[in-house]
Design an enzyme around this catalytic site. Structure first.
Site, PDB file in Angstrom:
ATOM      1  NE  ARG A  41     -22.432  54.541  14.717  1.00  0.00           N
ATOM      2  CZ  ARG A  41     -23.198  53.599  15.268  1.00  0.00           C
ATOM      3  NH1 ARG A  41     -22.846  52.331  15.198  1.00  0.00           N
ATOM      4  NH2 ARG A  41     -24.281  53.932  15.912  1.00  0.00           N
TER       5      ARG A  41
ATOM      6  NE  ARG B 227     -27.713  54.781  20.497  1.00  0.00           N
ATOM      7  CZ  ARG B 227     -26.742  54.942  19.586  1.00  0.00           C
ATOM      8  NH1 ARG B 227     -26.043  56.061  19.543  1.00  0.00           N
ATOM      9  NH2 ARG B 227     -26.479  53.989  18.742  1.00  0.00           N
TER      10      ARG B 227
ATOM     11  CE  LYS C  20     -25.988  45.520  17.525  1.00  0.00           C
ATOM     12  NZ  LYS C  20     -25.391  46.640  18.283  1.00  0.00           N
TER      13      LYS C  20
ATOM     14  NE  ARG D 214     -31.366  48.474  20.820  1.00  0.00           N
ATOM     15  CZ  ARG D 214     -30.916  48.791  19.607  1.00  0.00           C
ATOM     16  NH1 ARG D 214     -31.301  48.133  18.557  1.00  0.00           N
ATOM     17  NH2 ARG D 214     -30.054  49.770  19.475  1.00  0.00           N
TER      18      ARG D 214
ATOM     19  NE  ARG E  88     -27.277  55.745  14.364  1.00  0.00           N
ATOM     20  CZ  ARG E  88     -27.423  54.508  14.841  1.00  0.00           C
ATOM     21  NH1 ARG E  88     -26.892  53.463  14.205  1.00  0.00           N
ATOM     22  NH2 ARG E  88     -28.084  54.301  15.953  1.00  0.00           N
TER      23      ARG E  88
HETATM   24  P1  AMP Z   1     -29.605  51.034  16.335  1.00  0.00           P
HETATM   25  O1  AMP Z   1     -29.310  51.540  14.963  1.00  0.00           O
HETATM   26  O2  AMP Z   1     -29.751  49.536  16.391  1.00  0.00           O
HETATM   27  O3  AMP Z   1     -28.632  51.567  17.372  1.00  0.00           O
HETATM   28  O4  AMP Z   1     -31.059  51.606  16.730  1.00  0.00           O
HETATM   29  C1  AMP Z   1     -31.303  52.996  16.783  1.00  0.00           C
HETATM   30  C2  AMP Z   1     -32.524  53.271  17.652  1.00  0.00           C
HETATM   31  O5  AMP Z   1     -33.686  52.628  17.093  1.00  0.00           O
HETATM   32  C3  AMP Z   1     -32.450  52.727  19.077  1.00  0.00           C
HETATM   33  O6  AMP Z   1     -31.725  53.579  19.954  1.00  0.00           O
HETATM   34  C4  AMP Z   1     -33.943  52.645  19.428  1.00  0.00           C
HETATM   35  O7  AMP Z   1     -34.487  53.929  19.671  1.00  0.00           O
HETATM   36  C5  AMP Z   1     -34.548  52.139  18.122  1.00  0.00           C
HETATM   37  N1  AMP Z   1     -34.532  50.656  18.062  1.00  0.00           N
HETATM   38  C6  AMP Z   1     -33.863  49.877  17.156  1.00  0.00           C
HETATM   39  N2  AMP Z   1     -34.049  48.569  17.405  1.00  0.00           N
HETATM   40  C7  AMP Z   1     -34.861  48.517  18.494  1.00  0.00           C
HETATM   41  C8  AMP Z   1     -35.398  47.443  19.261  1.00  0.00           C
HETATM   42  N3  AMP Z   1     -35.129  46.158  18.962  1.00  0.00           N
HETATM   43  N4  AMP Z   1     -36.179  47.755  20.334  1.00  0.00           N
HETATM   44  C9  AMP Z   1     -36.458  49.026  20.633  1.00  0.00           C
HETATM   45  N5  AMP Z   1     -35.975  50.089  19.982  1.00  0.00           N
HETATM   46  C10 AMP Z   1     -35.176  49.841  18.910  1.00  0.00           C
END
Ligand code: AMP
Length: 220
Positions: free
Chosen positions: A132, A177, A18, A93, A166
């Site tokens: 990654r 996740r 994404k 999400r 990360r």
């Molecule tokens: P991502 O980079 O999108 O994988 O997000 C990293 C982390 O940020 C996730 O594993 C959550 O802990 C938090 N996070 C990001 N977006 C959301 C969301 N829409 N709802 C809840 N937690 C989020």
């Protein structure tokens, strides 16, 4: 505000590409890429009150609560660069977040967003995520074997030295996740299918091919 407005939501499991697609699309469409994960990581890096609140939750791979993330998104939507549209990556999400977003679209009288799902076999994702690497300066994303930087440890885009993994891309956090995606986020596919604005694309094809398909999907 809504004339010529383009709202795009990218749905897909962690590691499905994404962020990579969103970064290309923002240049092509001239609308901002809004990644809630990037916003939260920046807050954690700054050590802000919000960052301190979410740091451990993020490291564990769990989701931040809907109310809090809703406020983060609301605030982002008040900035002037979203007037022509935006590409949402990592939001919504959960169904509760999707409902909040829908209310926001209704309140601002915006046309329905296009929702694109990157469909793929989740077994592939573990490899993608453990390899990654990202640039802490500009956010560019690489992969140790699938998409390595031209010079080891140096960002191709901004020249920063020192690419990082990360904290939540460790093996045990990744499986958590992916489970959360299966349990919470995949229900969103039904939500958007029922509304008739979901497009499913093959997330396993090349980055270039997938990008072309997204542009076609946006034409309608
Ligand atoms: P991502 O980079 O999108 O994988 O997000 C990293 C982390 O940020 C996730 O594993 C959550 O802990 C938090 N996070 C990001 N977006 C959301 C969301 N829409 N709802 C809840 N937690 C989020």
């Amino acid at each position: 505000m809504s004339e010529g407005f383009q709202g795009l939501i990218l749905l897909g499991a962690p590691g499905s590409g994404k962020g990579t697609q969103a970064k290309r699309l923002q240049k092509e469409l001239n609308i901002p890429h809004i990644s809630t994960g990037d916003i939260l990581r920046a807050e954690v890096a700054k050590g802000s009150p919000l960052g301190l609140k979410v740091k451990e939750i993020m490291q564990s791979g769990a989701l931040v609560n809907d109310q809090l993330i809703g406020e983060v998104v609301d605030q982002r939507f008040n900035e002037p660069d979203v007037r022509k549209g935006f590409i949402l990556d990592g939001y919504p999400r959960t169904v509760a977040q999707a409902v909040m977003l829908e209310e926001l679209f209704a309140k601002k009288n915006l046309p329905k967003p296009v929702v694109i799902y990157f469909e793929m076999d989740h077994r592939v994702l573990v490899d993608r995520l453990t390899g990654r690497l990202s640039c802490p300066q500009c956010g560019a994303v690489f992969h140790r074997s699938l998409n390595p930087p031209k010079k080891e440890n140096i960002c191709d885009h901004c020249g920063h030295m020192g690419l990082i993994q990360r904290k939540d891309d460790s093996e045990e956090t990744i499986s958590k996740r992916l489970d959360i995606f299966e349990n919470e986020t995949s229900i969103l596919l039904d939500f958007y299918s029922q509304k008739g604005n979901l497009k499913r694309l093959n997330g396993l094809q090349s980055v270039d091919k997938l990008y072309e398909e997204i542009l076609k999907a946006l034409e309608g």
